[in-house]
Each structure stands twice: as structure tokens, then as C-alpha cells.
Design an enzyme around this catalytic site. Structure first.
Site, PDB file in Angstrom:
ATOM      1  N   LYS A  48      37.605  32.779  37.365  1.00 56.30           N
ATOM      2  CA  LYS A  48      39.063  32.352  36.940  1.00 56.30           C
ATOM      3  C   LYS A  48      40.205  32.653  38.454  1.00 56.30           C
ATOM      4  O   LYS A  48      41.447  32.094  38.456  1.00 56.30           O
ATOM      5  CB  LYS A  48      39.741  33.422  36.387  1.00 56.30           C
ATOM      6  CG  LYS A  48      39.578  35.508  36.985  1.00 56.30           C
ATOM      7  CD  LYS A  48      40.644  35.424  37.152  1.00 56.30           C
ATOM      8  CE  LYS A  48      39.780  37.243  37.583  1.00 56.30           C
ATOM      9  NZ  LYS A  48      39.719  37.385  39.257  1.00 56.30           N
ATOM     10  N   THR A 105      45.310  36.447  36.076  1.00 59.91           N
ATOM     11  CA  THR A 105      45.120  36.176  37.336  1.00 59.91           C
ATOM     12  C   THR A 105      46.238  34.956  38.104  1.00 59.91           C
ATOM     13  O   THR A 105      46.210  34.661  38.438  1.00 59.91           O
ATOM     14  CB  THR A 105      44.011  36.464  38.265  1.00 59.91           C
ATOM     15  OG1 THR A 105      43.461  37.330  37.283  1.00 59.91           O
ATOM     16  CG2 THR A 105      43.671  35.504  39.132  1.00 59.91           C
ATOM     17  N   ASN A 113      45.240  35.118  44.306  1.00 56.59           N
ATOM     18  CA  ASN A 113      44.561  33.571  44.334  1.00 56.59           C
ATOM     19  C   ASN A 113      45.761  32.872  43.762  1.00 56.59           C
ATOM     20  O   ASN A 113      46.119  31.976  44.652  1.00 56.59           O
ATOM     21  CB  ASN A 113      43.790  33.631  43.407  1.00 56.59           C
ATOM     22  CG  ASN A 113      42.068  34.311  43.401  1.00 56.59           C
ATOM     23  OD1 ASN A 113      41.591  33.455  44.569  1.00 56.59           O
ATOM     24  ND2 ASN A 113      41.633  35.259  43.425  1.00 56.59           N
TER      25      ASN A 113
END
Length: 192
Positions: A48, A105, A113
Site C-alpha cells: 500500500k 495511507t 508515503n
């Protein structure tokens, strides 16, 4: 800790042990689910991050909600294909350690990220972004391994490949997103 509801997955291959541990962690607003697909849960947690970089690049370039949704959905398809090829169960990737973790995320302003992707989308070089961070963006470090695994299993992972290319300095985020407009389309349910 802030009083908001949250859910997590406790994963172990031993069904008896994982079920015995579940009530130890499960409480009030913190729901704990179990999953014996340890490999699938681990892969979801790694993969992910790469998709979050792609989503961040789109956000940094000013792409809208539809682009974000498409990247997350097609990214989940890539994650699932690789995870299943490596021995994970498809349903794991539709759950909290797949789709759930991916959504968090890719959309959280606290995601390291996604932050890397946003900065790449704004045109900053990867070295400068990483040098300015106190914590690690796992997707940058795992992208080469993910691409090697995809090649080993004969899988096409175009989003992961684009993230790899950008984080390795081979292409810019702008080039990658221009390429999306020219890329071939296919059957959503049965990708090539």
C-alpha cells in the site's frame, strides 16, 4: 488514544492462538479482527505504501478525486494480484490490511508515503525529499523489490512500475501522469 474508533488486524497462522489473543487487545472503540493469512497481511502493509506514493504524486500535480479513486482502486488490484501470486488470500486484500490500510495511507495528511508522492508531484527531487524527512517512507525502499517480485511472477504492475521509475529518477511525476492519458485500456476484471 484520542477517543476515535479504530480497527486493527491481529494476524498469526495459528487460529487457536490468534483467537485467544484477540480479546486481550479488543476494547471499546478499538476493534481487533483476526486473520490467519500472515503473508497476505504483511504484503498488504508493504504494498500500500507504493500506491500511496502514486496517489500523492497525483495530489501534488493537482489531480482530482476521480484520479485518486482510480489509482487506489487499480492499485488495490495490483496489490491483490501480486499478493495472491505469492500465496496470500484474495479476501485479505479486500479487508483492513489491504483496502483499509490502503485508504488510510493514501488519504491521510500524516502519511509519509503520500507526502513523498505529493512532493514528487510538485517537482522536487527524491533525494531532497528524503533528506528533509525524519522518518522513512517505506514505499521508496520497497519499490525495487516489488518490481522484482512482479517480474518473477510474470505480473504487470503499471502503477508500481511508475512509482519505481519516478523514485529512481528515471522519469518525472509529470511524465508518468501524462503517460496515463496514452496508456492502453483493458478489461477491469481480468487485467493482462
Amino acid at each position: 488514544m484520542t477517543g476515535q474508533a479504530a480497527a486493527s488486524v491481529l494476524s498469526m497462522e495459528d487460529e487457536i492462538v490468534v483467537r485467544a489473543l484477540q480479546p486481550v487487545f479488543h476494547s471499546g472503540l478499538f476493534r481487533v479482527y483476526t486473520n490467519t493469512d500472515l503473508l497476505g497481511c504483511e504484503l498488504g502493509g508493504v504494498l500500500k505504501n507504493i500506491i500511496a506514493i502514486a496517489v500523492g504524486m497525483g495530489d501534488g500535480l493537482g489531480a482530482g478525486d476521480n484520479t485518486r479513486s482510480a489509482l487506489m482502486t487499480r492499485g488495490l488490484s495490483e496489490i491483490t494480484r501480486l499478493g495472491v501470486a505469492m500465496g496470500g488470500r484474495a479476501e485479505t486484500f479486500a479487508g483492513l490490511t489491504g483496502m483499509g490500510d490502503l485508504i488510510a495511507t493514501c488519504t491521510s495528511p500524516l502519511s509519509r508515503n503520500r507526502h513523498v508522492g505529493v512532493e514528487l508531484g510538485r517537482g522536487r527531487p527524491i533525494e531532497e525529499i528524503i533528506a528533509g524527512m525524519n522518518m522513512v517512507a517505506e514505499g521508496v525502499k520497497s519499490a525495487p523489490t516489488v518490481i522484482a517480485l512482479a517480474e518473477k511472477h510474470g505480473l504487470d504492475m503499471p502503477i508500481a512500475r511508475d512509482v519505481f521509475d519516478v523514485t529512481q529518477g528515471k522519469r518525472s511525476a509529470q511524465d508518468v501522469f501524462r503517460g496515463l492519458l496514452r496508456s492502453a485500456v483493458g478489461d477491469e476484471a481480468h487485467p493482462g
